[in-house]
Design an enzyme around this catalytic site. Structure first.
Site, PDB file in Angstrom:
ATOM      1  N   PRO A 114    -103.971 -37.108 -43.473  1.00 28.67           N
ATOM      2  CG  PRO A 114    -104.615 -39.852 -43.379  1.00 28.67           C
ATOM      3  CD  PRO A 114    -103.281 -39.169 -43.911  1.00 28.67           C
ATOM      4  CG  ASP A 151     -84.462 -43.203 -25.235  1.00 25.49           C
ATOM      5  OD1 ASP A 151     -84.919 -43.949 -25.151  1.00 25.49           O
ATOM      6  OD2 ASP A 151     -84.965 -42.044 -24.330  1.00 25.49           O
ATOM      7  CE  LYS A 152     -90.039 -50.188 -25.671  1.00 27.22           C
ATOM      8  NZ  LYS A 152     -91.344 -50.573 -26.495  1.00 27.22           N
ATOM      9  CG  LEU A 168     -91.312 -29.822 -42.741  1.00 21.25           C
ATOM     10  CD1 LEU A 168     -91.612 -30.603 -43.902  1.00 21.25           C
ATOM     11  CD2 LEU A 168     -91.860 -28.583 -42.564  1.00 21.25           C
ATOM     12  CB  ILE A 203     -91.943 -44.619 -19.040  1.00 21.54           C
ATOM     13  CG1 ILE A 203     -92.476 -44.475 -20.914  1.00 21.54           C
ATOM     14  CG2 ILE A 203     -91.214 -44.035 -19.040  1.00 21.54           C
ATOM     15  CD1 ILE A 203     -93.583 -43.063 -20.709  1.00 21.54           C
ATOM     16  CB  THR A 243     -97.650 -31.548 -27.983  1.00 18.04           C
ATOM     17  OG1 THR A 243     -97.641 -30.974 -29.652  1.00 18.04           O
ATOM     18  CG2 THR A 243     -99.022 -32.446 -27.722  1.00 18.04           C
ATOM     19  CG  ASP A 244     -98.729 -26.366 -30.719  1.00 22.04           C
ATOM     20  OD1 ASP A 244     -98.302 -28.075 -31.331  1.00 22.04           O
ATOM     21  OD2 ASP A 244     -97.750 -26.058 -31.266  1.00 22.04           O
ATOM     22  CD  GLU A 245     -99.283 -32.088 -33.414  1.00 20.74           C
ATOM     23  OE1 GLU A 245     -99.306 -32.776 -33.295  1.00 20.74           O
ATOM     24  OE2 GLU A 245     -98.160 -32.666 -34.155  1.00 20.74           O
ATOM     25  CE1 TYR A 266     -97.390 -37.192 -29.791  1.00 14.62           C
ATOM     26  CE2 TYR A 266     -97.875 -35.136 -31.096  1.00 14.62           C
ATOM     27  CZ  TYR A 266     -97.386 -35.342 -30.323  1.00 14.62           C
ATOM     28  OH  TYR A 266     -96.152 -34.823 -29.922  1.00 14.62           O
ATOM     29  CE  LYS A 286     -97.236 -35.970 -25.971  1.00 19.80           C
ATOM     30  NZ  LYS A 286     -95.611 -35.835 -24.930  1.00 19.80           N
ATOM     31  CB  ILE A 311     -86.928 -32.314 -26.702  1.00 22.11           C
ATOM     32  CG1 ILE A 311     -87.739 -31.747 -27.931  1.00 22.11           C
ATOM     33  CG2 ILE A 311     -87.166 -30.975 -26.615  1.00 22.11           C
ATOM     34  CD1 ILE A 311     -89.152 -31.579 -28.218  1.00 22.11           C
ATOM     35  CB  THR A 341     -88.472 -46.088 -29.565  1.00 28.56           C
ATOM     36  OG1 THR A 341     -87.882 -44.982 -29.807  1.00 28.56           O
ATOM     37  CG2 THR A 341     -88.955 -46.741 -28.589  1.00 28.56           C
TER      38      THR A 341
HETATM   39  P1  NAD Z   1     -88.254 -38.502 -29.862  1.00 34.81           P
HETATM   40  O1  NAD Z   1     -89.047 -39.217 -30.858  1.00 34.81           O
HETATM   41  O2  NAD Z   1     -87.295 -38.135 -31.058  1.00 34.81           O
HETATM   42  O3  NAD Z   1     -87.785 -39.067 -28.899  1.00 34.81           O
HETATM   43  C1  NAD Z   1     -88.593 -39.736 -28.121  1.00 34.81           C
HETATM   44  C2  NAD Z   1     -87.287 -40.536 -26.911  1.00 34.81           C
HETATM   45  O4  NAD Z   1     -88.131 -41.774 -26.634  1.00 34.81           O
HETATM   46  C3  NAD Z   1     -86.933 -42.043 -27.433  1.00 34.81           C
HETATM   47  O5  NAD Z   1     -85.623 -41.024 -27.174  1.00 34.81           O
HETATM   48  C4  NAD Z   1     -86.951 -42.979 -27.341  1.00 34.81           C
HETATM   49  O6  NAD Z   1     -86.357 -44.564 -27.557  1.00 34.81           O
HETATM   50  C5  NAD Z   1     -88.075 -42.373 -26.327  1.00 34.81           C
HETATM   51  N1  NAD Z   1     -89.068 -43.616 -25.808  1.00 34.81           N
HETATM   52  C6  NAD Z   1     -90.138 -43.567 -26.313  1.00 34.81           C
HETATM   53  N2  NAD Z   1     -90.982 -44.784 -26.061  1.00 34.81           N
HETATM   54  C7  NAD Z   1     -90.375 -44.942 -25.011  1.00 34.81           C
HETATM   55  C8  NAD Z   1     -90.531 -45.934 -23.855  1.00 34.81           C
HETATM   56  N3  NAD Z   1     -91.771 -46.725 -23.169  1.00 34.81           N
HETATM   57  N4  NAD Z   1     -89.539 -45.898 -22.550  1.00 34.81           N
HETATM   58  C9  NAD Z   1     -88.458 -45.125 -22.437  1.00 34.81           C
HETATM   59  N5  NAD Z   1     -88.814 -44.346 -23.475  1.00 34.81           N
HETATM   60  C10 NAD Z   1     -89.265 -44.413 -24.936  1.00 34.81           C
HETATM   61  O7  NAD Z   1     -89.139 -37.470 -29.536  1.00 34.81           O
HETATM   62  P2  NAD Z   1     -89.206 -35.375 -29.645  1.00 34.81           P
HETATM   63  O8  NAD Z   1     -89.418 -35.039 -30.878  1.00 34.81           O
HETATM   64  O9  NAD Z   1     -87.484 -35.520 -28.716  1.00 34.81           O
HETATM   65  O10 NAD Z   1     -90.191 -35.482 -27.949  1.00 34.81           O
HETATM   66  C11 NAD Z   1     -90.457 -35.468 -26.637  1.00 34.81           C
HETATM   67  C12 NAD Z   1     -91.638 -34.785 -26.198  1.00 34.81           C
HETATM   68  O11 NAD Z   1     -91.274 -33.493 -26.833  1.00 34.81           O
HETATM   69  C13 NAD Z   1     -92.276 -36.182 -26.710  1.00 34.81           C
HETATM   70  O12 NAD Z   1     -93.236 -36.308 -24.837  1.00 34.81           O
HETATM   71  C14 NAD Z   1     -93.418 -34.849 -27.668  1.00 34.81           C
HETATM   72  O13 NAD Z   1     -94.695 -35.408 -27.322  1.00 34.81           O
HETATM   73  C15 NAD Z   1     -92.664 -33.801 -27.027  1.00 34.81           C
HETATM   74  N6  NAD Z   1     -93.391 -32.791 -28.258  1.00 34.81           N
HETATM   75  C16 NAD Z   1     -92.457 -32.802 -28.812  1.00 34.81           C
HETATM   76  C17 NAD Z   1     -92.011 -32.137 -30.051  1.00 34.81           C
HETATM   77  C18 NAD Z   1     -91.700 -31.373 -30.987  1.00 34.81           C
HETATM   78  O14 NAD Z   1     -91.860 -30.864 -31.968  1.00 34.81           O
HETATM   79  N7  NAD Z   1     -91.102 -32.748 -31.506  1.00 34.81           N
HETATM   80  C19 NAD Z   1     -92.920 -30.274 -29.910  1.00 34.81           C
HETATM   81  C20 NAD Z   1     -93.604 -29.986 -28.213  1.00 34.81           C
HETATM   82  C21 NAD Z   1     -93.666 -31.629 -27.123  1.00 34.81           C
HETATM   83  O1  DAU Z   2     -96.807 -29.020 -32.283  1.00 35.69           O
HETATM   84  C1  DAU Z   2     -96.124 -30.211 -32.340  1.00 35.69           C
HETATM   85  C2  DAU Z   2     -95.413 -31.015 -32.608  1.00 35.69           C
HETATM   86  O2  DAU Z   2     -94.892 -31.082 -33.601  1.00 35.69           O
HETATM   87  C3  DAU Z   2     -95.307 -32.261 -31.494  1.00 35.69           C
HETATM   88  O3  DAU Z   2     -95.851 -32.416 -30.560  1.00 35.69           O
HETATM   89  C4  DAU Z   2     -94.470 -33.295 -32.459  1.00 35.69           C
HETATM   90  O4  DAU Z   2     -94.078 -34.557 -31.569  1.00 35.69           O
HETATM   91  C5  DAU Z   2     -94.149 -33.334 -34.020  1.00 35.69           C
HETATM   92  O5  DAU Z   2     -93.550 -34.198 -34.696  1.00 35.69           O
HETATM   93  C6  DAU Z   2     -94.859 -32.370 -34.637  1.00 35.69           C
HETATM   94  O6  DAU Z   2     -95.714 -32.451 -35.273  1.00 35.69           O
HETATM   95  P1  DAU Z   2     -96.153 -31.739 -36.648  1.00 35.69           P
HETATM   96  O7  DAU Z   2     -96.836 -32.833 -37.379  1.00 35.69           O
HETATM   97  O8  DAU Z   2     -96.425 -30.358 -36.446  1.00 35.69           O
HETATM   98  O9  DAU Z   2     -94.828 -32.224 -37.309  1.00 35.69           O
HETATM   99  P2  DAU Z   2     -94.089 -32.607 -38.635  1.00 35.69           P
HETATM  100  O10 DAU Z   2     -92.469 -32.676 -38.332  1.00 35.69           O
HETATM  101  O11 DAU Z   2     -94.498 -34.033 -38.644  1.00 35.69           O
HETATM  102  O12 DAU Z   2     -94.605 -31.893 -39.849  1.00 35.69           O
HETATM  103  C7  DAU Z   2     -94.612 -30.850 -40.000  1.00 35.69           C
HETATM  104  C8  DAU Z   2     -95.705 -29.735 -40.802  1.00 35.69           C
HETATM  105  O13 DAU Z   2     -95.580 -30.483 -42.369  1.00 35.69           O
HETATM  106  C9  DAU Z   2     -97.582 -30.902 -40.737  1.00 35.69           C
HETATM  107  O14 DAU Z   2     -98.158 -29.642 -41.129  1.00 35.69           O
HETATM  108  C10 DAU Z   2     -96.908 -32.280 -41.557  1.00 35.69           C
HETATM  109  C11 DAU Z   2     -96.053 -31.064 -42.937  1.00 35.69           C
HETATM  110  N1  DAU Z   2     -94.893 -32.605 -43.372  1.00 35.69           N
HETATM  111  C12 DAU Z   2     -94.335 -33.118 -42.662  1.00 35.69           C
HETATM  112  C13 DAU Z   2     -93.978 -34.288 -43.277  1.00 35.69           C
HETATM  113  C14 DAU Z   2     -92.885 -35.087 -42.371  1.00 35.69           C
HETATM  114  C15 DAU Z   2     -95.244 -32.102 -45.543  1.00 35.69           C
HETATM  115  O15 DAU Z   2     -95.443 -32.217 -45.995  1.00 35.69           O
HETATM  116  N2  DAU Z   2     -94.070 -33.273 -45.749  1.00 35.69           N
HETATM  117  C16 DAU Z   2     -93.477 -34.507 -44.560  1.00 35.69           C
HETATM  118  O16 DAU Z   2     -92.274 -35.176 -45.299  1.00 35.69           O
END
Ligand code: NAD
Ligand code: DAU
Length: 338
Positions: free
Chosen positions: A276, A34-35, A192, A61, A126-128, A152, A156, A13, A37
């Protein structure tokens, strides 16, 4: 020109947000910390790095001295904190790093921000943090209780409370955004949608957890980026804003939609052991940002999925590089037990 520090800007994002700002010609200088990872990939911004508008620092960070120095040296005005460990399944296997980065890291940033004259600290949440809904429950609002179910989401939620406390106690100008599930280009294939697209393109099994009846609300990362920028520039100090895509789907329906667009057979689907503590349903009421900031999601799910599939088809090299880096080991370890 505004100076904005983006943390986690090499992730999914964060990099899309930077791309959104640069492509929309906003007058910002962006400092990307960015670290790097497993989830941080400099390739995500390879085509953006030229010129003065973007500066990258490989920094954790949790490193207070490095963050404070950067804030001072770059005269940072805004901080947007994306940096996090973001994958629920990994938090079940190893919660420690989630507490370190998501909680301690956020507090470190808050401490550094408190010592400087920033205009706003925006926490990307996040909505989670709200936990799980039943099928008939109304969507989460900003006043819903926090009831996180995974390490996780608990990390958050803890970070959100710290951000709130720095506003209440120290008058730090903050906002918090809570968004639903993002999809789009440059997403690491543990999540997913990119996982399913990549497996289907390679005729591999698609592992659906449990019965596939869990519901997520899907938003294109472009819409999330536009909402973040709105909140950053126009959000009322101290407020929380939910961001949603208005696109609820069960996992099984979503996976079948992907297979249909990809013209691949449904017998690739394999139902595997459930996650789980698997949250049943997320749904977001985003009336607050719609009414107060005049924001709405624009990308329709069908069109967004088609574009996303095309992006992954056209960027197989990106996917292969990411997978070479770390993914296969994780994938095999993770799914061996299911
Ligand atoms: P991502 O895992 O793709 O990216 C995370 C980034 O943070 C990476 O570039 C990683 O190198 C960097 N990072 C991790 N630890 C670090 C540290 N200690 N110091 C500096 N950089 C570090 O994650 P994303 O999906 O892009 O999510 C970004 C943010 O949005 C997160 O805070 C997540 O909780 C939030 N979010 C994600 C979703 C989603 O659907 N992916 C939805 C809602 C909120
Ligand atoms: O709702 C926002 C969140 O969405 C963010 O805060 C998180 O960073 C992001 O990872 C995401 O979390 P989810 O757990 O919802 O996303 P994920 O893609 O892991 O899984 C989406 C749904 O699909 C969930 O119900 C689990 C299911 N799933 C996931 C994977 C990876 C499967 O059925 N099979 C899979 O292999």
């Amino acid at each position: 020109m505004e100076i904005i520090l983006v943390t986690g800007g090499m992730g999914f994002i964060g990099s899309n947000f930077i791309r959104y700002i640069v492509e929309n010609d906003k007058d910002f200088r962006i400092i990307n910390v960015d670290k790097l990872t497993y989830a941080g990939n400099p390739e995500n911004l390879k085509d953006m790095m030229k010129g003065d508008h973007l500066q990258f620092y490989k920094v954790d960070i949790c490193d207070y001295n490095a963050i404070s120095t950067i804030i001072k040296k770059e005269k940072v005005e805004y901080i947007v904190n994306f940096a996090a460990e973001s994958h629920v399944d990994r938090s079940i296997e190893n919660p420690d790093i989630f507490i370190q980065t998501n909680v301690i890291g956020t507090q470190t940033l808050l401490n550094a921000a408190k010592k400087s004259e920033i205009k706003k600290f925006l926490q990307i949440s996040t909505d989670e943090v709200y936990g799980s809904l039943g099928f008939e429950d109304p969507p989460f609002t900003e006043t819903s209780n926090l009831a996180p179910n995974s390490p996780y989401s608990a990390s958050k939620a803890a970070a959100d409370l710290l951000v709130r406390s720095y506003y209440k106690t120290f008058n730090l100008p903050i906002n918090i955004t809570r968004c639903s599930n993002n999809y789009g280009p440059y997403q690491f294939p543990e999540k997913l949608i990119p996982l399913m697209i990549n497996n289907a393109l390679n005729d591999k099994e698609l592992p659906v957890y449990g019965k596939g009846i869990n519901i997520r609300d899907w938003i294109h990362v472009y819409d999330h980026s536009s909402a973040i920028l709105k909140v950053l520039l126009e959000g009322k100090i101290g407020e929380i804003y939910n961001i949603g895509g208005n696109s609820e789907s069960t996992n099984i329906d979503l996976v079948k939609r992907l297979l249909k667009i990809l013209k691949k057979p449904e017998n690739l689907i394999k139902f595997v052991k459930d996650r789980p503590g698997h949250d049943l349903r997320y749904a977001i009421d985003f009336n607050k940002i719609r009414n107060e900031l005049n924001w709405e999601p624009k990308v329709n799910l069908e069109q967004g999925l088609e574009e996303t599939i095309n992006w992954y088809k056209n960027n197989q090299e990106w996917m292969n590089n990411v997978i070479d880096k770390e993914y296969l080991t994780y994938y095999e370890k993770h799914y061996k037990n299911r």
